[in-house]
Design an enzyme around this catalytic site. Structure first.
Site, PDB file in Angstrom:
ATOM      1  N   LYS A   9       0.850  -1.199   0.000  1.00 54.21           N
ATOM      2  CA  LYS A   9       0.000   0.000   0.000  1.00 54.21           C
ATOM      3  C   LYS A   9       0.884   1.247   0.000  1.00 54.21           C
ATOM      4  CE  LYS A   9      -0.377  -0.230   5.032  1.00 54.21           C
ATOM      5  NZ  LYS A   9      -1.141  -0.855   6.115  1.00 54.21           N
ATOM      6  N   TYR A  59      13.788  30.401   7.723  1.00 47.50           N
ATOM      7  CA  TYR A  59      12.746  31.415   7.822  1.00 47.50           C
ATOM      8  C   TYR A  59      12.766  32.100   9.192  1.00 47.50           C
ATOM      9  CZ  TYR A  59      10.783  28.884   3.853  1.00 47.50           C
ATOM     10  OH  TYR A  59      10.594  28.279   2.648  1.00 47.50           O
TER      11      TYR A  59
HETATM   12  C1  LIG Z   1      -0.289  -2.002   6.621  1.00 53.96           C
HETATM   13  C2  LIG Z   1      -0.854  -3.310   6.974  1.00 53.96           C
HETATM   14  C3  LIG Z   1      -0.018  -4.424   7.127  1.00 53.96           C
HETATM   15  C4  LIG Z   1       1.491  -4.350   7.050  1.00 53.96           C
HETATM   16  O1  LIG Z   1       2.039  -3.866   8.233  1.00 53.96           O
HETATM   17  P1  LIG Z   1       3.633  -3.845   8.455  1.00 53.96           P
HETATM   18  O2  LIG Z   1       3.758  -3.470   9.876  1.00 53.96           O
HETATM   19  O3  LIG Z   1       4.190  -2.824   7.535  1.00 53.96           O
HETATM   20  O4  LIG Z   1       4.149  -5.208   8.149  1.00 53.96           O
HETATM   21  C5  LIG Z   1      -0.610  -5.654   7.364  1.00 53.96           C
HETATM   22  N1  LIG Z   1      -1.952  -5.767   7.467  1.00 53.96           N
HETATM   23  C6  LIG Z   1      -2.795  -4.723   7.339  1.00 53.96           C
HETATM   24  C7  LIG Z   1      -4.259  -4.938   7.469  1.00 53.96           C
HETATM   25  C8  LIG Z   1      -2.271  -3.455   7.103  1.00 53.96           C
HETATM   26  O5  LIG Z   1      -3.097  -2.415   7.001  1.00 53.96           O
END
Ligand SMILES: *Cc1c(COP(=O)(O)O)cnc(C)c1O
Length: 395
Positions: free
Chosen positions: A45, A279
Site C-alpha cells: 500500500k 525562515y
Molecule cells: C499495513 C498493513 C499491514 C502491514 O504492516 P507492516 O507493519 O508494515 O508489516 C498488514 N496488514 C494490514 C491490514 C495493514 O493495514
C-alpha cells in the site's frame, strides 16, 4: 556487480536508490524465520511505502511472493497494469461504486459483513466471474473488521454464494504497533477463538493470517499464531528493511534497508553574521559559515522540514543541517568539510564512507513513524538497482 548507466542521470538532482536485491534478501530472511509452509503476502500500500508499487510488485513476484496486499482497489488495479499476475488482496472493502472491480481485475476483496458479501456476490455473478474473498474480523483495531460474534454468518454468506470463493480469514493486531506489553497477544488469542468457531462450523478457509512486521521476532506471538493454525503473514515494513520504533531494542537489524536518499550539492556559498539560515531569525549565523545548498526541501520530504539538528553526509563526513528546510532546498554546514564542489553527492539517508544515516534515525529525530520517512515528494526520482541491472525510472 551493479551495472551503471548514466543516460538521464545528469538532469537528476535528487533521487532515491531502491535496492531490489536487498528487497529479495529481506523476503528470504523473512521466510527463513517462519515455520515452513507459511505463505508470505507482501503489503505494498501507499506506493509500496514510497518505494514504487509497480517495480516493487514486479520484483516481489519475481522473488516468488505468495501474494500482494493493497489498501484500496486503485492500488490493486495499478499492480495489474504493472503486469503483476500474483494474487492481490485489497484491505478496504469495496464501496458500492467499486463492486465490479474485483471481478474485472481479479482482485480478492475483503468482506466484513453479510450485506457486503451479498452485494459483492451479486456484482460477481453479473460479471460472470468468481471473486476471491477474505473475511476480516475485528480483534482490537476498532471498526475495521467484522465483530467476532456475527462472524459465522459472514463466513456462511461468502461460502454459500456461488460467485464468491472463501480464500481467507484475517485480523490485524493493533497491539503490535503500540507501547503495550503484550504486543497484540490478547488480540491474537481472541482471533484464535474466532478461528476455532469457524473450524467447528466447517467454514475455515485455507489462508488464516494475523501477523505483520513488528510481530515477526516475538516468539510469544509467532508461537501463538502457529497454535491457532495461521497459514500466512502479511508484511510491509520488514520487506523494506524498516524497523518499527521500540520493540527490537539494540539487536542488530535483521532486515536490510532498501531505500537510500541522495542529492547533488547545487551551490557552495557562505552565510555571514546576520544572515538567516532559515525562515526563523533563531538560526542567524553567528560567524561566517561555509554552506552547501542541497536540493531537498519540505516538498521532497516534509519530515526533513522538522529535522533541526540532523546531518547529511558529504565527502564521507557528517554535515549538520542548518535551520529548517525551505520548499525545495536546505542548507548544510561545511565548516569541517573542505573542498566541496557543486555536483558532489550528498546522502540524506544511507551510507557514505564510514558513516550511515538510517531511516530510523531520521524518524526518531522528526517524531515520525519510521514507515512515514520514505514517503517522498514527486520530484524525487527513483532508481532501481538489482544485482545485474540498474534502471532510472519515474513511476
Ligand atoms: C499495513 C498493513 C499491514 C502491514 O504492516 P507492516 O507493519 O508494515 O508489516 C498488514 N496488514 C494490514 C491490514 C495493514 O493495514
Amino acid at each position: 556487480m551493479t551495472g551503471t548507466r548514466t543516460g538521464r542521470r545528469g538532469s537528476t538532482t535528487v533521487w532515491a536508490d531502491i535496492d531490489l536485491h536487498a528487497l529479495g534478501r529481506n523476503l528470504e530472511r523473512l521466510r527463513r524465520g517462519l515455520p515452513s509452509g507459511q505463505a508470505v503476502f507482501g503489503v505494498v500500500k501507499a506506493d509500496a511505502y514510497g518505494h514504487g508499487i509497480g517495480p516493487v510488485g514486479r520484483a516481489l513476484q519475481r522473488f516468488g511472493i505468495d501474494g500482494l496486499v493493497t489498501a484500496d482497489m486503485g492500488e490493486g488495479i495499478a499492480l495489474r497494469r504493472a503486469g503483476v499476475t500474483a494474487p492481490i488482496l485489497v484491505i478496504d472493502p469495496p464501496l458500492p461504486s467499486q463492486l465490479r472491480l474485483p471481478a474485472l481485475h481479479r482482485l480478492s476483496a475483503t468482506v466484513t459483513s453479510v450485506a457486503e458479501a451479498r452485494a459483492l456476490a451479486t456484482a460477481a455473478n453479473r460479471a460472470g466471474r468468481t471473486v476471491g474473498v477474505h473475511v476480516r474480523v475485528d480483534t482490537g483495531f476498532g471498526g475495521f473488521g467484522a465483530p467476532g460474534p456475527g462472524l459465522t454468518d459472514v463466513l456462511a454468506a461468502v461460502s454459500t454464494a456461488p460467485a464468491l470463493r472463501l480464500e481467507g480469514l484475517y485480523t490485524h493486531l493493533s497491539g503490535a504497533y503500540g507501547p503495550y506489553e503484550d504486543g497484540g497477544l490478547g488480540e491474537l488469542e481472541r482471533f484464535g477463538e474466532t478461528v476455532g468457531t469457524a473450524r467447528t462450523a466447517g467454514l475455515l478457509p485455507p489462508l488464516v493470517h494475523a501477523l505483520s512486521s513488528p510481530t515477526l521476532d516475538r516468539s510469544a506471538l509467532t508461537g501463538a499464531a502457529r497454535n491457532i493454525g495461521c497459514t500466512a503473514v502479511r508484511c510491509g515494513a520488514a520487506l523494506f528493511g524498516i524497523r518499527m520504533a521500540g520493540g527490537q531494542g539494540d539487536a542488530p537489524a535483521p532486515f536490510a534497508p532498501v531505500m537510500s536518499v541522495k542529492a547533488r550539492v547545487s551551490r557552495v556559498t557562505a552565510l555571514e553574521p546576520g544572515d538567516f539560515a532559515d525562515y526563523a531569525a533563531a538560526s542567524a549565523a553567528p560567524r561566517s559559515t561555509p554552506v552547501a545548498v542541497i536540493p531537498f526541501g519540505f516538498s521532497d520530504g516534509h519530515h526533513l522540514h522538522r529535522l533541526t539538528g540532523g546531518v547529511l553526509l558529504i565527502r564521507g563526513r557528517p554535515a549538520p543541517i542548518l535551520g529548517r528546510a525551505f520548499m525545495s532546498n536546505l542548507l548544510a554546514d561545511l565548516t569541517d568539510i573542505p573542498g566541496v564542489q557543486p555536483g558532489d553527492e550528498a546522502v540524506l539517508i544511507g551510507r557514505q564512507g564510514d558513516h550511515r544515516i538510517t531511516l530510523e534515525d531520521v524518524a526518531a529525530r522528526s517524531g515520525l513513524r519510521p514507515s512515514a520517512v520514505p514517503l517522498l515528494g514527486p520530484r524525487v526520482a527513483r532508481r532501481y538497482r538489482s544485482n545485474t541491472v540498474e534502471e532510472d525510472r519515474r513511476e
